[in-house]
Scaffold this active site. Structure first.
Site, PDB file in Angstrom:
ATOM      1  N   LYS A  32       0.854  -1.193   0.000  1.00 51.24           N
ATOM      2  CA  LYS A  32       0.000   0.000   0.000  1.00 51.24           C
ATOM      3  C   LYS A  32       0.886   1.238   0.000  1.00 51.24           C
ATOM      4  CE  LYS A  32       0.835   1.383   4.434  1.00 51.24           C
ATOM      5  NZ  LYS A  32       1.546   2.656   4.791  1.00 51.24           N
ATOM      6  N   ASP A 157      -2.530  -0.682  10.764  1.00 51.64           N
ATOM      7  CA  ASP A 157      -2.784  -0.724   9.320  1.00 51.64           C
ATOM      8  C   ASP A 157      -3.428  -2.031   8.856  1.00 51.64           C
ATOM      9  OD1 ASP A 157      -1.743   1.791   9.051  1.00 51.64           O
ATOM     10  OD2 ASP A 157       0.147   1.167   8.147  1.00 51.64           O
TER      11      ASP A 157
END
EC number: 2.7.1.148
Length: 302
Positions: A32, A157
């Site tokens: 990401k 996350d």
């Protein structure tokens, strides 16, 4: 079957057996980027309030996973310097066992390509893939929301990777709003250094009072990262790499680093810059994607 670290290639070649590796099933574990990151305040419990935009990349690790009947979790290869019980993959499997009462175990093989400690979510993505994959293989039937509640215990996350869509995150990262930023091409570079997240978030020069803005406004303004100045000042390798990259395209830090990235409108332009990169830095070229490759893969096999 030969693995391709660009998941779109594997998806385009999908067949009934293409996700199998012997008795195991293969699952993507994508990277990401934080396209922007702003710190809005510090809470009494020490956590920082933030606003950030997550987008997945069509690039990352593969995990080969098979269920076993004896309840044991076997992970290969071992990551250097990381005890098995501290490994996020191992912990993810155990937390799913403990919270569902599942008596099955798993053999898990990690094919690692993403840099550790790079700010591209490698460890968090691995943990999320294990939770989602074992929920599928063990038939524990938890919802994505329930899996995310487990995932946040492993790392802030982890839920975004379980969530599966590009998202705008607020609070300490737990408030997610689906978002569809442009799916650009990126050059991602990893300087030869490791960043201390604790150093960054305790540094006196870190901005902690960036005003909160609505997403509609943030998407139209120039993107930035409040951690970038501190990291550039404290880590000369990041400063050097980012200075070089900025000569070619808009570039910034992802998360707290060490990875930096530049955005391009097409693959050809991105690859041309990547081919000129300094020999001292590693990296890759990848396209942004607003639907996680893990969830695209699950859609195919379900």
């Amino acid at each position: 079957m030969k693995k391709n670290y660009r998941f779109s290639t594997a998806l385009s070649q999908f067949s009934a057996d293409s996700f199998r590796q012997g008795k195991s099933l293969r699952f993507p574990s994508p990277a990401k980027l934080n396209l922007f990151l702003y710190i809005n305040g510090k809470r009494a419990d020490g956590y920082h309030e933030l606003q950030t935009l997550f987008q997945f990349l069509d690039y990352g690790d593969w995990l080969e996973i098979s269920a076993r009947a004896d309840g044991e979790i076997h992970l290969t290869p071992q990551l250097p310097g990381v005890k098995e019980e501290d490994n996020l993959i191992y912990r993810a499997a155990h937390i799913l066992q403990q919270n569902t009462g599942c008596t099955l175990g798993a053999d898990i093989r990690l094919d690692k390509i993403l840099p550790m400690g790079g700010g591209v979510g490698g460890g968090s993505s691995n943990a999320a893939t294990v939770l989602v994959a074992l929920n599928y293989l063990w038939k524990t039937r938890l919802s994505l929301s329930e899996l995310a509640d487990l995932g946040v215990k492993l790392g802030a996350d982890v839920p975004i990777f379980i969530h599966g869509n590009a998202a705008f995150a607020e609070g300490v990262g737990e408030k997610l709003t689906d978002c569809e930023p442009p799916e650009k091409w990126f050059v991602v570079l990893k300087p030869e250094t490791s960043i201390s997240t604790a150093l960054v978030f305790t540094h006196p020069d870190l901005p902690r009072n960036t005003p909160k803005r609505p997403l509609t406004r943030l998407l139209t303004e120039e993107y930035g990262n409040d951690c970038e100045k501190v990291v550039r000042n404290c880590y000369p390798e990041v400063e050097e790499t980012l200075t070089w990259l900025l000569k070619y395209a808009p570039s910034r830090l992802t998360g707290t680093g060490a990875c930096v990235f530049a955005e391009f409108d097409n693959e050809k332009s991105a690859q041309a810059v990547f081919d000129m990169k300094p020999a001292s830095v590693s990296g890759f070229v990848a396209k942004g994607c607003n639907r996680s490759p893990l969830h695209q893969w699950l859609d195919k096999i379900s």
